[in-house]
Write a protein that holds these residues in place. Structure first.
Motif, short mmCIF file in Angstrom:
data_model
loop_
_atom_site.label_atom_id
_atom_site.label_comp_id
_atom_site.label_asym_id
_atom_site.label_seq_id
_atom_site.Cartn_x
_atom_site.Cartn_y
_atom_site.Cartn_z
N CYS A 56 0.84 -1.19 0.00
CA CYS A 56 0.00 0.00 0.00
C CYS A 56 0.88 1.24 0.00
O CYS A 56 1.98 1.24 0.54
N ASP A 57 0.37 2.31 -0.59
CA ASP A 57 1.07 3.60 -0.60
C ASP A 57 0.68 4.36 0.66
O ASP A 57 -0.43 4.88 0.76
N GLN A 86 -2.50 9.34 4.70
CA GLN A 86 -3.25 8.72 3.61
C GLN A 86 -2.69 7.33 3.36
O GLN A 86 -1.49 7.12 3.48
N ASP A 131 -3.27 4.61 0.22
CA ASP A 131 -3.93 4.51 -1.08
C ASP A 131 -4.91 5.67 -1.22
O ASP A 131 -4.53 6.81 -1.09
N GLU A 132 -6.20 5.42 -1.43
CA GLU A 132 -7.17 6.50 -1.63
C GLU A 132 -7.91 6.88 -0.35
O GLU A 132 -8.81 7.71 -0.38
N TYR A 136 -10.37 -5.08 3.59
CA TYR A 136 -9.27 -4.13 3.80
C TYR A 136 -8.24 -4.67 4.81
O TYR A 136 -7.40 -3.90 5.28
N MET A 156 -4.55 -4.01 3.94
CA MET A 156 -4.24 -2.60 4.09
C MET A 156 -4.02 -2.25 5.56
O MET A 156 -3.07 -1.55 5.91
#
Length: 106
Positions: A3-4, A20, A22-23, A85, A88
């Motif tokens: 994940c970013d 943050q 991801d989105e 999720y 994440m």
């Protein structure tokens, strides 16, 4: 795939961190040492860990208010946990646990 994860550039005080992934947006309370009600970064069970509060969410602006969709919410126990999720959440908890374990040596 990782994940970013980004941490907000604003000053984070008393272990309160936001950013943050991801989105989605998130905030967490991370302690310097493990606490008995913290999240275990490997199993995501309440136990010993440094993250004692975690919320992953998305804000949706509406006409007169903002609607907040919560995907994961941990306060000493899971209030909300969307299983889709899970990876994440594990990535974020593991990242926070590692990042705040680093000690600088002069």
């Amino acid at each position: 795939m990782l994940c970013d994860i980004k941490i907000s550039s604003s000053k984070n005080r008393y272990g309160y961190i936001k950013g943050q992934i991801d989105e989605l947006s998130w905030f967490a309370l991370v302690h310097k040492t493990e606490v008995e009600h913290g999240l275990n970064p490997y199993s995501l069970n309440a136990g010993t860990g440094k993250v004692s509060r975690l919320c992953i969410y998305r804000d949706i602006p509406m006409t007169n208010y903002t609607k907040r969709l919560i995907y994961a919410n941990y306060k000493r126990q899971w209030d909300v946990f969307n299983c889709s999720y899970e990876k994440m959440v594990k990535d974020l908890v593991s990242y926070l646990d590692r990042r705040y374990s680093i000690k600088l040596v002069k």
